[in-house]
Design a protein around this motif. Structure first.
Motif, PDB file in Angstrom:
ATOM      1  N   ALA A   1      41.352  42.809  55.325  1.00  0.00           N
ATOM      2  CA  ALA A   1      42.744  43.208  55.525  1.00  0.00           C
ATOM      3  C   ALA A   1      42.834  44.061  56.778  1.00  0.00           C
ATOM      4  O   ALA A   1      41.879  44.759  57.138  1.00  0.00           O
ATOM      5  N   ARG A   2      43.985  44.007  57.424  1.00  0.00           N
ATOM      6  CA  ARG A   2      44.253  44.852  58.595  1.00  0.00           C
ATOM      7  C   ARG A   2      45.476  45.718  58.309  1.00  0.00           C
ATOM      8  O   ARG A   2      46.484  45.235  57.828  1.00  0.00           O
ATOM      9  N   GLY A   3      45.324  46.985  58.616  1.00  0.00           N
ATOM     10  CA  GLY A   3      46.448  47.893  58.458  1.00  0.00           C
ATOM     11  C   GLY A   3      46.924  48.049  57.030  1.00  0.00           C
ATOM     12  O   GLY A   3      48.100  48.340  56.792  1.00  0.00           O
ATOM     13  N   ARG A   4      46.038  47.905  56.066  1.00  0.00           N
ATOM     14  CA  ARG A   4      46.415  48.011  54.657  1.00  0.00           C
ATOM     15  C   ARG A   4      46.570  49.488  54.282  1.00  0.00           C
ATOM     16  O   ARG A   4      45.706  50.325  54.638  1.00  0.00           O
ATOM     17  N   ALA A   5      47.625  49.824  53.564  1.00  0.00           N
ATOM     18  CA  ALA A   5      47.863  51.203  53.142  1.00  0.00           C
ATOM     19  C   ALA A   5      46.921  51.562  51.999  1.00  0.00           C
ATOM     20  O   ALA A   5      47.058  51.052  50.881  1.00  0.00           O
ATOM     21  N   LEU A   6      45.957  52.427  52.292  1.00  0.00           N
ATOM     22  CA  LEU A   6      44.953  52.832  51.312  1.00  0.00           C
ATOM     23  C   LEU A   6      44.660  54.317  51.470  1.00  0.00           C
ATOM     24  O   LEU A   6      44.846  54.892  52.554  1.00  0.00           O
ATOM     25  N   PRO A   7      44.164  54.971  50.418  1.00  0.00           N
ATOM     26  CA  PRO A   7      43.792  56.385  50.539  1.00  0.00           C
ATOM     27  C   PRO A   7      42.504  56.539  51.329  1.00  0.00           C
ATOM     28  O   PRO A   7      41.796  55.563  51.607  1.00  0.00           O
ATOM     29  N   SER A   8      42.198  57.770  51.682  1.00  0.00           N
ATOM     30  CA  SER A   8      40.893  58.071  52.259  1.00  0.00           C
ATOM     31  C   SER A   8      39.854  57.918  51.149  1.00  0.00           C
ATOM     32  O   SER A   8      39.952  58.547  50.098  1.00  0.00           O
ATOM     33  N   LEU A   9      38.888  57.043  51.377  1.00  0.00           N
ATOM     34  CA  LEU A   9      37.899  56.718  50.344  1.00  0.00           C
ATOM     35  C   LEU A   9      36.509  57.089  50.844  1.00  0.00           C
ATOM     36  O   LEU A   9      36.068  56.622  51.897  1.00  0.00           O
ATOM     37  N   GLN A  10      35.835  57.894  50.082  1.00  0.00           N
ATOM     38  CA  GLN A  10      34.515  58.366  50.467  1.00  0.00           C
ATOM     39  C   GLN A  10      33.440  57.352  50.072  1.00  0.00           C
ATOM     40  O   GLN A  10      33.659  56.477  49.238  1.00  0.00           O
ATOM     41  N   PRO A  11      32.246  57.439  50.686  1.00  0.00           N
ATOM     42  CA  PRO A  11      31.161  56.535  50.308  1.00  0.00           C
ATOM     43  C   PRO A  11      30.912  56.549  48.798  1.00  0.00           C
ATOM     44  O   PRO A  11      30.877  57.606  48.171  1.00  0.00           O
ATOM     45  N   GLY A  12      30.801  55.353  48.242  1.00  0.00           N
ATOM     46  CA  GLY A  12      30.600  55.214  46.810  1.00  0.00           C
ATOM     47  C   GLY A  12      31.870  54.972  46.028  1.00  0.00           C
ATOM     48  O   GLY A  12      31.816  54.572  44.855  1.00  0.00           O
ATOM     49  N   ALA A  13      33.022  55.214  46.640  1.00  0.00           N
ATOM     50  CA  ALA A  13      34.286  54.944  45.949  1.00  0.00           C
ATOM     51  C   ALA A  13      34.407  53.449  45.679  1.00  0.00           C
ATOM     52  O   ALA A  13      33.928  52.612  46.443  1.00  0.00           O
ATOM     53  N   LEU A  14      35.061  53.128  44.589  1.00  0.00           N
ATOM     54  CA  LEU A  14      35.187  51.735  44.164  1.00  0.00           C
ATOM     55  C   LEU A  14      36.576  51.187  44.482  1.00  0.00           C
ATOM     56  O   LEU A  14      37.581  51.904  44.363  1.00  0.00           O
ATOM     57  N   VAL A  15      36.625  49.919  44.859  1.00  0.00           N
ATOM     58  CA  VAL A  15      37.885  49.215  45.044  1.00  0.00           C
ATOM     59  C   VAL A  15      37.775  47.856  44.357  1.00  0.00           C
ATOM     60  O   VAL A  15      36.675  47.320  44.161  1.00  0.00           O
ATOM     61  N   ALA A  16      38.939  47.293  44.001  1.00  0.00           N
ATOM     62  CA  ALA A  16      38.987  45.992  43.332  1.00  0.00           C
ATOM     63  C   ALA A  16      39.882  45.048  44.120  1.00  0.00           C
ATOM     64  O   ALA A  16      41.035  45.393  44.420  1.00  0.00           O
ATOM     65  N   PHE A  17      39.351  43.877  44.462  1.00  0.00           N
ATOM     66  CA  PHE A  17      40.138  42.811  45.070  1.00  0.00           C
ATOM     67  C   PHE A  17      40.732  41.966  43.948  1.00  0.00           C
ATOM     68  O   PHE A  17      39.991  41.398  43.127  1.00  0.00           O
ATOM     69  N   LEU A  18      42.041  41.865  43.927  1.00  0.00           N
ATOM     70  CA  LEU A  18      42.721  41.196  42.832  1.00  0.00           C
ATOM     71  C   LEU A  18      42.771  39.685  43.031  1.00  0.00           C
ATOM     72  O   LEU A  18      42.611  39.181  44.145  1.00  0.00           O
ATOM     73  N   ASP A  19      43.019  38.986  41.924  1.00  0.00           N
ATOM     74  CA  ASP A  19      43.257  37.535  41.934  1.00  0.00           C
ATOM     75  C   ASP A  19      42.125  36.776  42.619  1.00  0.00           C
ATOM     76  O   ASP A  19      42.356  35.829  43.375  1.00  0.00           O
ATOM     77  N   ALA A  20      40.902  37.184  42.342  1.00  0.00           N
ATOM     78  CA  ALA A  20      39.733  36.593  43.000  1.00  0.00           C
ATOM     79  C   ALA A  20      38.938  35.686  42.077  1.00  0.00           C
ATOM     80  O   ALA A  20      37.826  35.286  42.408  1.00  0.00           O
ATOM     81  N   GLY A  21      39.527  35.318  40.934  1.00  0.00           N
ATOM     82  CA  GLY A  21      38.781  34.499  39.992  1.00  0.00           C
ATOM     83  C   GLY A  21      38.651  33.045  40.369  1.00  0.00           C
ATOM     84  O   GLY A  21      37.800  32.338  39.835  1.00  0.00           O
ATOM     85  N   ALA A  22      39.491  32.581  41.282  1.00  0.00           N
ATOM     86  CA  ALA A  22      39.429  31.193  41.729  1.00  0.00           C
ATOM     87  C   ALA A  22      38.996  31.134  43.189  1.00  0.00           C
ATOM     88  O   ALA A  22      39.546  31.856  44.033  1.00  0.00           O
ATOM     89  N   TYR A  23      38.040  30.298  43.476  1.00  0.00           N
ATOM     90  CA  TYR A  23      37.521  30.099  44.833  1.00  0.00           C
ATOM     91  C   TYR A  23      36.985  31.396  45.425  1.00  0.00           C
ATOM     92  O   TYR A  23      37.042  31.609  46.624  1.00  0.00           O
TER      93      TYR A  23
END
Length: 454
Positions: A381-403
């Motif tokens: 992603a480019r320019g996505r609005a996200l918080p400041s995330l430190q090393p080890g922080a977790l994120v989830a990519f949604l709707d990734a069950g297909a392909y």
């Protein structure tokens, strides 16, 4: 398989709360953070590591039931054959098999996976333009429901093979209706320039030829016009109307047609784009094909498996832009394009949610979300609005069950990610993380190199 959504949007992205509200198998808990069904993703990360694919069994069941209910509600005699190419996990296949879904396969491997998951041969359809003789032989051995033939040449090959084995293959003729599904150019399959099926004008003569060939029993016609169709029902209606005309012509010629294979392609809203419902698709089928009084078959993949799956990843570091790009922020993850290739291949958009509750409500700023692979294209992603995330922080990519997992690779010698199934309050690793020893163990040095000193 993907939509054509770009990595960055001109319209405002949906907020975290909007993304969460549209996905009922996900919730945010004040203490446990982002949770799938009743299992916190932080617990899965601690147990299985990252990156890891996570699938919700409950969401799979709900979507399978919703599609079947829509078809039943329209008064259709319909069978659903899940497109295995979307997600080949045996756990996913087993959940769908228990819901009464059959399988649509396009390779020997997918056929074997469907059988291993407990799907009977009588509920399997084999599609694809390049089935090998080995694959056709396996389909005959398994006595599958139907082989979708896509050319006269394939018909001749199957006829000779089936006759030599003393078998009769049930076949459908896949036709190309020359309909633009208005989806990504790489996943449209029903236009005249696409490689799939036979021209609908050639279908009556070829269907008659199938009826005359030894070892073949023509049972119907099939089509599939593309994947991730979100532009409404117009393309489906146009394609199915042409199928109806074809069936009428075949009947007039005294040729038997037992059912119609409608294909799949129903899209999902990755972002907040409108997407047609199963009820709309059922209505389009009923309006165009219903008067024929024939059973229909559907082959959904993404609509079933996409929303129930996500990719769980960890932050490696945040990198600030240099003097030439002040204020630019790169969020570097341990997941990469070899794991989830859709953004790199199609500029596809996936929702990204922070997992920790404090990150979910923290101030936001633009970030380019990237992986560690040595390609500029390794960008989620480019320019996505996200918080400041430190090393080890977790994120989830949604709707990734297909392909997602199905299209992943070991590029840059990166092992394949683990896969996890969640079912209520329990979870299990359903495909262990590949190791570097697994990767190196695939190679064999020839004797003359093994004996030579490096």
């Amino acid at each position: 398989m993907a939509s054509a959504l770009p990595l960055a949007q001109t319209d405002p992205d949906p907020g975290f709360a909007e993304l969460l509200a549209a996905r009922p198998h996900l919730s945010m808990h004040a203490h446990d953070g982002l949770t799938v069904e009743e299992v916190p993703l932080a617990r899965i990360a601690a147990d299985a590591g990252t990156p890891t694919w996570v699938y919700s069994a409950g969401a799979l069941r709900r979507r399978a039931r919703a599609l079947k209910a829509a078809l039943d509600g329209a008064g259709l005699r319909a069978s659903v054959h899940y497109a295995v190419k979307a997600n080949t996990s045996l756990a996913v296949l087993r959940v769908l098999a228990a819901e009464g879904l059959g399988a649509d396969v396009v390779s020997e491997g997918e056929l074997r996976a469907a059988r291993a998951a407990g799907i009977p041969g009588a509920e399997i359809v084999f599609s694809g333009v390049g089935k090998t003789e080995r694959e056709l032989r396996l389909a005959l051995d398994e006595d599958i429901a139907q082989i979708n033939l896509e050319s006269a040449e394939e018909a001749e090959t199957l006829s000779a093979l089936a006759a030599s084995l003393g078998r009769t293959a049930r076949v459908a003729l896949r036709v190309n209706p020359d309909v633009d599904a208005r989806t990504h150019a790489k996943i449209t399959t029903g236009r005249s320039e696409n490689k799939f099926g036979v021209a609908i004008a050639d279908a009556p003569a070829l269907y008659a030829r199938l009826a005359a060939l030894p070892g073949l029993e023509p049972v119907g016609v099939a089509t599939h016009i593309g994947s991730q169709i979100t532009s409404g029902m117009a393309a489906y209606r146009a394609a199915y109307a042409r199928l109806a005309e074809l069936v009428q012509a075949l009947r007039a010629a005294g040729l038997p047609v037992q059912h119609i294979d409608c294909g799949g392609g129903l899209g999902i809203p990755y972002r907040d784009e409108p997407a047609p419902s199963p009820e709309a698709l059922a209505g389009a089928i009923k309006a165009t094909l219903g008067p024929l009084g024939l059973p229909v078959m559907l082959e959904p993949g993404r609509w079933i498996a996409g929303p129930p799956g996500l990719l769980l990843a960890s932050v490696v570091l945040q990198k600030q832009g240099g003097a030439s790009s002040p204020g630019r922020r790169f969020l570097v993850l341990d997941a990469a394009m070899n794991d989830l290739v859709r953004p790199a291949m199609y500029e596809a958009w996936h929702g990204i949610l922070p997992v920790a509750p404090r990150d979910f409500v923290a101030p936001l700023s633009p970030a380019d979300v990237v992986g560690p692979v040595c390609e500029t294209g390794d960008t989620f992603a480019r320019g996505r609005a996200l918080p400041s995330l430190q090393p080890g922080a977790l994120v989830a990519f949604l709707d990734a069950g297909a392909y997602g997992a199905a299209m992943s690779s070991t590029y840059n010698m990166r092992p394949l990610a683990a896969e996890v199934m969640v079912d209520g309050a329990r979870f299990a690793v359903t495909r262990p993380r590949q190791t570097h020893d697994d990767l190196l163990g695939r190679d064999r040095l020839p004797d003359w190199l093994r004996e030579a000193s490096p």
